[in-house]
Design a protein around this motif. Structure first.
Motif, PDB file in Angstrom:
ATOM      1  N   LYS A 108       0.818  -1.222   0.000  1.00  0.00           N
ATOM      2  CA  LYS A 108       0.000   0.000   0.000  1.00  0.00           C
ATOM      3  C   LYS A 108       0.848   1.266   0.000  1.00  0.00           C
ATOM      4  N   GLY A 109       2.159   1.099  -0.141  1.00  0.00           N
ATOM      5  CA  GLY A 109       3.039   2.258  -0.216  1.00  0.00           C
ATOM      6  C   GLY A 109       3.652   2.674   1.099  1.00  0.00           C
ATOM      7  N   GLY A 110       3.466   1.876   2.156  1.00  0.00           N
ATOM      8  CA  GLY A 110       4.018   2.224   3.459  1.00  0.00           C
ATOM      9  C   GLY A 110       5.364   1.579   3.711  1.00  0.00           C
ATOM     10  N   GLY A 111       5.858   1.756   4.923  1.00  0.00           N
ATOM     11  CA  GLY A 111       7.147   1.188   5.286  1.00  0.00           C
ATOM     12  C   GLY A 111       7.272   1.055   6.789  1.00  0.00           C
ATOM     13  N   SER A 112       8.305   0.349   7.218  1.00  0.00           N
ATOM     14  CA  SER A 112       8.506   0.127   8.645  1.00  0.00           C
ATOM     15  C   SER A 112       9.980  -0.162   8.909  1.00  0.00           C
ATOM     16  N   VAL A 113      10.561   0.590   9.853  1.00  0.00           N
ATOM     17  CA  VAL A 113      11.961   0.410  10.227  1.00  0.00           C
ATOM     18  C   VAL A 113      12.021   0.283  11.741  1.00  0.00           C
ATOM     19  N   PRO A 114      12.764  -0.690  12.276  1.00  0.00           N
ATOM     20  CA  PRO A 114      12.885  -0.814  13.732  1.00  0.00           C
ATOM     21  C   PRO A 114      13.383   0.488  14.349  1.00  0.00           C
ATOM     22  N   PRO A 115      12.853   0.867  15.518  1.00  0.00           N
ATOM     23  CA  PRO A 115      13.235   2.138  16.157  1.00  0.00           C
ATOM     24  C   PRO A 115      14.743   2.289  16.350  1.00  0.00           C
ATOM     25  N   ASN A 116      15.438   1.199  16.621  1.00  0.00           N
ATOM     26  CA  ASN A 116      16.872   1.324  16.871  1.00  0.00           C
ATOM     27  C   ASN A 116      17.655   1.644  15.605  1.00  0.00           C
ATOM     28  N   LEU A 117      17.038   1.463  14.429  1.00  0.00           N
ATOM     29  CA  LEU A 117      17.703   1.788  13.171  1.00  0.00           C
ATOM     30  C   LEU A 117      17.264   3.137  12.608  1.00  0.00           C
ATOM     31  N   LEU A 118      16.113   3.621  13.058  1.00  0.00           N
ATOM     32  CA  LEU A 118      15.556   4.840  12.483  1.00  0.00           C
ATOM     33  C   LEU A 118      16.477   6.034  12.694  1.00  0.00           C
ATOM     34  N   GLY A 119      17.030   6.159  13.900  1.00  0.00           N
ATOM     35  CA  GLY A 119      17.926   7.278  14.174  1.00  0.00           C
ATOM     36  C   GLY A 119      19.157   7.250  13.287  1.00  0.00           C
ATOM     37  N   ASP A 120      19.722   6.054  13.073  1.00  0.00           N
ATOM     38  CA  ASP A 120      20.899   5.936  12.202  1.00  0.00           C
ATOM     39  C   ASP A 120      20.553   6.299  10.765  1.00  0.00           C
ATOM     40  N   LEU A 121      19.374   5.885  10.306  1.00  0.00           N
ATOM     41  CA  LEU A 121      18.964   6.192   8.949  1.00  0.00           C
ATOM     42  C   LEU A 121      18.804   7.693   8.759  1.00  0.00           C
ATOM     43  N   LEU A 122      18.159   8.354   9.718  1.00  0.00           N
ATOM     44  CA  LEU A 122      17.980   9.799   9.627  1.00  0.00           C
ATOM     45  C   LEU A 122      19.326  10.528   9.660  1.00  0.00           C
ATOM     46  N   ARG A 123      20.247  10.023  10.469  1.00  0.00           N
ATOM     47  CA  ARG A 123      21.570  10.637  10.527  1.00  0.00           C
ATOM     48  C   ARG A 123      22.290  10.508   9.186  1.00  0.00           C
ATOM     49  N   GLN A 124      22.177   9.347   8.561  1.00  0.00           N
ATOM     50  CA  GLN A 124      22.841   9.151   7.276  1.00  0.00           C
ATOM     51  C   GLN A 124      22.214  10.023   6.188  1.00  0.00           C
TER      52      GLN A 124
END
Length: 227
Positions: free
Chosen positions: A132-148
């Protein structure tokens, strides 16, 4: 990482009561046959499932990609699998290095599930969300992804005058006016550019983004959220 055969198989199952128009077509891929069998058996009661062993069918809605550990080689393998497929990817893995996060995003990964948490219910929910166009990332990885993402913006895009859409501010202005139906002469007058400059800007965008024409450029602007 190598593929297990040459082509994707025929569909394994179409859930009863689901019409061909509404079915979600899921391709399953795993680095070993035992995991692949468990993956397909989990999904087969809910979706039309293909065993992805080579080039994926064009109409696949979601690719579920299972691997024990994500490494640079894993990312390279996933990039080969998804090279000709635009379907979103649900990644199931036991170990994921933070350095590989951006590479996974570039491969179309929209959701990550830890293998220990990939129950049938959770996996089905995640596949539905991806379809349906959504997504999901574990909370412990979300901060690293945003930083990158922030580092890419500061170190790669900003020095070149680009933003996360891959367009410069003046390119965004041109795309917005194209979307309103203005021709190159009108855009030039509005933005105080020569018509040749406007044509050069349009050519630079279509070449860099590998687009064929102006309608595709406008469509790209809509998807990128600049229009």
């Amino acid at each position: 990482m190598t593929s297990q055969a040459e082509t994707a198989s025929d569909p394994l199952h179409l859930p009863s009561g689901q019409s061909p128009e509404s079915r979600v077509r899921v391709a399953g891929w795993a680095t070993d046959p035992i995991t692949l069998n468990g993956l397909t058996q989990t999904l087969v009661g809910h979706f039309e499932v293909f065993v992805a062993t080579g080039e994926l069918p064009d109409d696949v809605d979601v690719l579920v990609y299972a691997t024990d550990r994500v490494t640079p080689d894993t990312v390279a393998g996933l990039r080969r699998v998804t090279a000709r497929c635009t379907a979103p990817v649900v990644l199931v893995t036991s170990e994921l290095g933070r350095a590989e996060l951006m590479g996974l995003v570039e491969c179309g990964v929209v959701a990550v599930l830890h293998r220990s948490a990939a129950t049938e219910e959770r996996l089905v929910e995640t596949v539905d969300l991806a379809a349906k166009g959504g997504g999901s990332v574990p909370p412990n990885l979300l901060g690293d992804l945003l930083r990158q993402v922030r580092e890419m913006q500061e170190e790669v895009l900003a020095p070149r005058g680009l933003n996360s859409t891959g367009l410069t501010p003046r390119e965004i202005d041109v795309v917005r006016l194209l979307a309103e139906g203005w021709d190159t002469e009108e855009i030039g007058k509005q933005l105080c550019y020569s018509e040749r400059t406007v044509k050069n800007i349009i050519h630079a965008m279509t070449s860099r983004l590998k687009l064929r024409n102006r309608p595709q450029l406008v469509a790209y602007g809509l998807r990128a959220g600049v229009i």
